[in-house]
Write a protein that holds these residues in place. Structure first.
Motif, PDB file in Angstrom:
ATOM      1  N   VAL A   3       0.825  -1.204   0.000  1.00  0.00           N
ATOM      2  CA  VAL A   3       0.000   0.000   0.000  1.00  0.00           C
ATOM      3  C   VAL A   3       0.859   1.253   0.000  1.00  0.00           C
ATOM      4  O   VAL A   3       0.419   2.315  -0.466  1.00  0.00           O
ATOM      5  N   ASP A   4       2.116   1.139   0.503  1.00  0.00           N
ATOM      6  CA  ASP A   4       2.931   2.356   0.574  1.00  0.00           C
ATOM      7  C   ASP A   4       3.335   2.884  -0.796  1.00  0.00           C
ATOM      8  O   ASP A   4       3.845   3.997  -0.898  1.00  0.00           O
ATOM      9  N   ARG A   5       3.095   2.109  -1.835  1.00  0.00           N
ATOM     10  CA  ARG A   5       3.342   2.637  -3.183  1.00  0.00           C
ATOM     11  C   ARG A   5       2.407   3.798  -3.510  1.00  0.00           C
ATOM     12  O   ARG A   5       2.687   4.602  -4.398  1.00  0.00           O
ATOM     13  N   TRP A   6       1.267   3.865  -2.808  1.00  0.00           N
ATOM     14  CA  TRP A   6       0.267   4.903  -3.078  1.00  0.00           C
ATOM     15  C   TRP A   6       0.166   5.885  -1.911  1.00  0.00           C
ATOM     16  O   TRP A   6      -0.807   6.618  -1.817  1.00  0.00           O
ATOM     17  N   GLN A   7       1.187   5.859  -1.067  1.00  0.00           N
ATOM     18  CA  GLN A   7       1.229   6.779   0.071  1.00  0.00           C
ATOM     19  C   GLN A   7       2.360   7.786  -0.109  1.00  0.00           C
ATOM     20  O   GLN A   7       3.382   7.484  -0.729  1.00  0.00           O
ATOM     21  N   PHE A   8       2.151   8.981   0.426  1.00  0.00           N
ATOM     22  CA  PHE A   8       3.190  10.004   0.365  1.00  0.00           C
ATOM     23  C   PHE A   8       4.382   9.565   1.216  1.00  0.00           C
ATOM     24  O   PHE A   8       4.216   9.143   2.366  1.00  0.00           O
ATOM     25  N   GLN A   9       5.581   9.678   0.657  1.00  0.00           N
ATOM     26  CA  GLN A   9       6.807   9.319   1.353  1.00  0.00           C
ATOM     27  C   GLN A   9       7.581  10.581   1.713  1.00  0.00           C
ATOM     28  O   GLN A   9       7.460  11.619   1.048  1.00  0.00           O
ATOM     29  N   LEU A  10       8.419  10.480   2.742  1.00  0.00           N
ATOM     30  CA  LEU A  10       9.185  11.649   3.173  1.00  0.00           C
ATOM     31  C   LEU A  10      10.301  11.979   2.188  1.00  0.00           C
ATOM     32  O   LEU A  10      10.733  13.130   2.081  1.00  0.00           O
ATOM     33  N   GLU A  11      10.751  10.969   1.456  1.00  0.00           N
ATOM     34  CA  GLU A  11      11.741  11.172   0.402  1.00  0.00           C
ATOM     35  C   GLU A  11      11.120  10.792  -0.934  1.00  0.00           C
ATOM     36  O   GLU A  11      10.105  10.094  -0.984  1.00  0.00           O
ATOM     37  N   TYR A  12      11.746  11.237  -2.001  1.00  0.00           N
ATOM     38  CA  TYR A  12      11.216  10.884  -3.318  1.00  0.00           C
ATOM     39  C   TYR A  12      11.292   9.360  -3.477  1.00  0.00           C
ATOM     40  O   TYR A  12      12.363   8.766  -3.331  1.00  0.00           O
ATOM     41  N   PRO A  13      10.178   8.680  -3.753  1.00  0.00           N
ATOM     42  CA  PRO A  13      10.148   7.207  -3.750  1.00  0.00           C
ATOM     43  C   PRO A  13      10.949   6.605  -4.910  1.00  0.00           C
ATOM     44  O   PRO A  13      10.950   7.120  -6.021  1.00  0.00           O
ATOM     45  N   ASP A  14      11.665   5.473  -4.611  1.00  0.00           N
ATOM     46  CA  ASP A  14      12.410   4.771  -5.663  1.00  0.00           C
ATOM     47  C   ASP A  14      12.046   3.298  -5.758  1.00  0.00           C
ATOM     48  O   ASP A  14      12.619   2.553  -6.540  1.00  0.00           O
ATOM     49  N   PHE A  15      11.086   2.810  -4.895  1.00  0.00           N
ATOM     50  CA  PHE A  15      10.509   1.471  -4.975  1.00  0.00           C
ATOM     51  C   PHE A  15      11.558   0.374  -4.792  1.00  0.00           C
ATOM     52  O   PHE A  15      11.522  -0.660  -5.464  1.00  0.00           O
ATOM     53  N   ASP A  16      12.489   0.632  -3.890  1.00  0.00           N
ATOM     54  CA  ASP A  16      13.442  -0.386  -3.439  1.00  0.00           C
ATOM     55  C   ASP A  16      14.181  -1.060  -4.592  1.00  0.00           C
ATOM     56  O   ASP A  16      14.356  -2.282  -4.617  1.00  0.00           O
ATOM     57  N   GLY A  17      14.595  -0.267  -5.543  1.00  0.00           N
ATOM     58  CA  GLY A  17      15.425  -0.796  -6.613  1.00  0.00           C
ATOM     59  C   GLY A  17      14.671  -1.476  -7.731  1.00  0.00           C
ATOM     60  O   GLY A  17      15.297  -2.053  -8.645  1.00  0.00           O
ATOM     61  N   ALA A  18      13.331  -1.459  -7.701  1.00  0.00           N
ATOM     62  CA  ALA A  18      12.581  -2.045  -8.812  1.00  0.00           C
ATOM     63  C   ALA A  18      12.867  -1.322 -10.118  1.00  0.00           C
ATOM     64  O   ALA A  18      12.728  -1.886 -11.210  1.00  0.00           O
ATOM     65  N   ASP A  25      15.922   1.358 -11.832  1.00  0.00           N
ATOM     66  CA  ASP A  25      17.259   1.924 -11.658  1.00  0.00           C
ATOM     67  C   ASP A  25      17.134   3.327 -11.050  1.00  0.00           C
ATOM     68  O   ASP A  25      16.466   4.196 -11.625  1.00  0.00           O
ATOM     69  N   PRO A  26      17.712   3.582  -9.868  1.00  0.00           N
ATOM     70  CA  PRO A  26      17.569   4.891  -9.219  1.00  0.00           C
ATOM     71  C   PRO A  26      17.966   6.058 -10.106  1.00  0.00           C
ATOM     72  O   PRO A  26      17.393   7.148 -10.000  1.00  0.00           O
ATOM     73  N   ALA A  27      18.912   5.847 -10.995  1.00  0.00           N
ATOM     74  CA  ALA A  27      19.351   6.931 -11.877  1.00  0.00           C
ATOM     75  C   ALA A  27      18.274   7.305 -12.897  1.00  0.00           C
ATOM     76  O   ALA A  27      18.293   8.415 -13.441  1.00  0.00           O
ATOM     77  N   ALA A  28      17.326   6.390 -13.139  1.00  0.00           N
ATOM     78  CA  ALA A  28      16.309   6.645 -14.160  1.00  0.00           C
ATOM     79  C   ALA A  28      15.374   7.781 -13.762  1.00  0.00           C
ATOM     80  O   ALA A  28      14.846   8.485 -14.622  1.00  0.00           O
ATOM     81  N   PHE A  29      15.172   7.988 -12.458  1.00  0.00           N
ATOM     82  CA  PHE A  29      14.255   9.037 -12.016  1.00  0.00           C
ATOM     83  C   PHE A  29      14.797  10.421 -12.390  1.00  0.00           C
ATOM     84  O   PHE A  29      14.107  11.229 -13.016  1.00  0.00           O
TER      85      PHE A  29
END
Length: 740
Positions: free
Chosen positions: A335-350, A352-356
């Motif tokens: 459910v946290d995929r649809w919740q506001f996060q304190l940092e910009y979300p990166d989905f635990d490496g699902a 590539d972090p550089a892609a954002f």
């Protein structure tokens, strides 16, 4: 403007809150939120390949938005669209007589729900899907019973919604059911013709979009299809429930069945994306057999052999939508995929972090960022009070279903079909989504469907009726139109060619089942030596008006579509004349007139002193429930007196008597404001008109269908002056030109 704000103050407050929250969300996560699926959409914006996992509907919207202003601009537009959806739902609820505070709650759910706010900031298709569904609802519900044109456009929008999210295809079921039952069309033979026309138009509109898309799919891939996701979806769901040792699988298909015991398997998302999506899985395959074909074959074998297991799994996922709080069940999408996060979300490496950052730099020239203070406020809001509880959606669904089933007062409300469409659409889209897998994201379309259905259902159960369709500026076609012909044909089949007496009382009735019985029981059966026939013209009612009228001795003519009182009375005049009547009397179905005064009304006609006799509340007595209406009677009487150069005291008294041939000779084209049109038309033909003192009481039952007094007055004045111009000026000019 002040009056508008005062009437809709609660919506205005919610709008201010909704706008504020959206600005905070937009500032908190720049340039926009990117989910896993966002990268799939962005990767296909230029190529527009139809065989990717997601359909192309969102990409077609996304491309121009990115070209104009990038990701941040796209998110801003989506927030504005969310506000527009909320206002549209509020207005649609009011159209169905929903109390303003309830309509405001319907809008407030979309305006304030934190998960709705989060998805609007995402580069995702949800808000566009919601907007297309609301547009479809407006076409089908916004202006009364839908005609074939609005049905066709609704089909186009539903097709577009399906091309945005394929789950939209499920809504075709409640839409077709609605087109069958709307307006009570299924109750008579003529109505089925109307159902066939509008149903065909809707399906053709839907087929145009889906067929064109399928054609494009074939031109690109060489095969017919709509998306590349069908095999993924079917395999993912069936892999979670397949009992491998009990299924008739050959050696190749056994490789598709997970070796893990059923109770230990991961969720649908894992088998759909991580297992099926692995290019090396399931290894080398026999010649002529592809992974897609084998996955489909495996899925169908599981479906045929384990239908009960599938139904149980789907219903368990469906029930999760109505949980009090939003939590993650085992193997579900977090459910946290649809919740506001304190940092910009990166989905635990699902991803590539550089892609954002790379994606944000390409489209907006900035890196992704999150404002921690704003994000903390939004997260605290979303997790505390800023979400829609599942039990509230469940309650809305139950109210909508109860109304659609006709429980209690809902049966005569005229709102049953609207409750069926909105609630049915919300429930079926949740059920269809659960057939694949459960995700809190998949609940979001129901936020614009179930609350509206529940509000309409509550309104129906409380006994508040659907207002009569507004027909202020729509002229009737010349008599007889298709509705007239169908109604007259059915009437003659039922009663024969001459079922009426010399004196016929015509009553136009729309949803008057509660009061018309009393009116008919109090109707005189004779007027002097003349027997009295009563003809009730049921104007496309959705309640039991026709049945009640017939049970109380009236002859009943049912118009298959609601067109307004003027159309019903005009039909009654012609039926009376064709059925052998010399005299026609009109009265209302609501008990406002004293029908015992019928001999007094008829006396000038029977004595040969008049061709047209009308009562007057000003000469007699009146029980007024509105000062505005009391004043209007006097103002319009004065206007009519000036226009016709003769003293008139009451232009809208509905208890009238006239010669049948005179009633049929007057041009009548007004569906609602027909009383002044008839009176001025009769006077223009130099008929002998007499006014008599009569009494007028308050409505005996129900609610007036005339609408707001000021609006009604403005339209009444328009009809009066328009009729005077047509009958007194243009008609005489035409006569003059013919003579010369």
């Amino acid at each position: 403007m002040t009056g508008l704000l005062r009437r809709h103050w609660l919506l205005c407050l919610l709008l201010v809150a909704g706008i504020t929250l959206r600005v905070l969300v937009w500032l908190a996560y720049q340039p926009a939120l990117l989910y896993i699926d966002s990268f799939r959409y962005l990767a296909n914006v230029d190529a527009l390949r139809p065989d990717h996992l997601n359909p192309l509907g969102y990409d077609l919207v996304l491309a121009p938005l990115l070209a104009i202003g990038g990701l941040a601009f796209t998110a801003a537009v989506q927030h504005v669209l969310g506000l527009a959806v909320a206002v549209a739902l509020y207005a649609l609820a009011l159209r169905h007589n929903v109390p303003r505070w309830v309509a405001a709650i319907v809008a407030g759910i979309v305006l304030l729900d934190g998960y709705q706010l989060q998805i609007e900031q995402n580069i995702m298709s949800e808000i566009w899907f919601q907007a297309l569904l609301v547009g479809m609802l407006w076409l089908l519900l916004g202006r009364g019973e839908p005609n074939w044109r609005r049905s066709a456009v609704a089909g186009l929008l539903l097709g577009a919604a399906m091309m945005t999210r394929t789950i939209g295809v499920t809504i075709l079921v409640p839409v077709v059911l609605y087109l069958i039952v709307a307006g009570g069309a299924w109750r008579n033979r003529a109505g089925w013709h109307r159902i066939a026309v509008r149903g065909t138009a809707c399906l053709l509109g839907f087929a145009v979009v889906v067929g064109s898309y399928a054609g494009y799919f074939r031109s690109v891939t060489g095969e017919w299809g709509l998306t590349g996701a069908s095999s993924h979806v079917l395999y993912g769901r069936m892999a979670t429930i397949a009992k491998c040792d009990q299924l008739p699988l050959d050696e190749t298909l056994k490789r598709f069945c997970p070796s893990t015991p059923v109770e230990e398997r991961k969720g649908v998302d894992y088998y759909t994306h991580f297992v099926y999506g692995d290019s090396d899985w399931p290894g080398a395959l026999p010649p002529g057999r592809s992974k897609q074909q084998l996955a489909d074959e495996f899925g169908m074998i599981v479906l045929r052999n384990q239908p009960v297991d599938l139904a149980v799994a789907v219903l368990k996922d469906f029930a999760k939508n109505f949980a009090p709080t939003k939590t993650t069940s085992p193997n579900d999408v977090p459910v946290d995929r649809w919740q506001f996060q304190l940092e910009y979300p990166d989905f635990d490496g699902a991803i590539d972090p550089a892609a954002f950052d790379k994606t944000a730099l390409i489209h907006d020239g900035v890196r992704t960022s999150a404002d921690e203070d704003l994000a903390r406020f939004l997260r605290d809001y979303q997790l505390s009070v800023g979400y829609t509880p599942g039990p509230l959606l469940a309650l809305a669904g139950l109210l909508g279903l109860a109304a659609a089933a006709g429980v209690g007062r809902a049966r005569r409300s005229g709102l049953r079909s609207a409750a069926l469409l909105t609630t049915g659409s919300g429930l079926i889209i949740l059920l269809g989504s659960a057939a694949f897998e459960f995700s809190w994201r998949y609940q979001l379309p129901a936020l614009v469907l179930l609350p509206l259905g529940g509000a309409i259902g509550l309104t129906a159960l409380l006994g508040r009726r659907m207002p009569a369709p507004a027909r202020r500026r729509v002229k009737l076609a010349a008599f007889p139109d298709d509705v007239d012909k169908a109604a007259m044909r059915e009437f003659r089949e039922r009663y024969g060619d001459s079922p009426l007496s010399q004196l016929v009382v015509v009553i136009a009735a729309y949803n008057e089942a509660d009061g018309i019985g009393t009116v008919l029981r109090n109707m005189p059966t004779r007027c002097g030596e003349l027997p009295v026939s009563v003809l009730v013209v049921v104007d496309g009612a959705t309640d039991d008006t026709a049945k009640v009228a017939a049970e109380n001795g009236a002859l009943v003519c049912v118009a298959p579509r609601n067109r307004g009182q003027g159309a019903a009375l005009r039909l009654g005049y012609h039926l009376a004349a064709a059925g052998g009547a010399d005299y026609v009397v009109t009265t209302d179905a609501d008990g406002q007139y004293d029908n015992a005064e019928l001999p007094l009304l008829m006396r000038p006609l029977l004595d040969g002193r008049a061709d047209f006799v009308t009562g007057s509340r000003r000469l007699g007595s009146e029980q007024a429930d509105s000062r505005v209406r009391w004043l209007g009677v006097r103002v319009f009487a004065g206007l009519a007196s000036i226009l016709t150069w003769r003293r008139i005291t009451d232009t809208s008294f509905g208890f009238r008597a006239m010669r049948a041939e005179l009633a049929c000779s007057v041009t009548l084209r007004e569906p609602q404001y027909q009383s002044s049109e008839l009176l001025l038309g009769v006077l223009a033909r130099r008929a002998r008109v007499v006014e008599l003192p009569m009494s007028m009481r308050l409505r005996g039952n129900g609610k007036s269908k005339k609408g707001h007094s000021l609006v009604y007055g403005a339209n009444y004045a328009r009809v009066m002056t328009g009729t005077w111009l047509r009958e007194y000026v243009l008609r005489r000019l035409r006569r003059h030109s013919v003579r010369h």
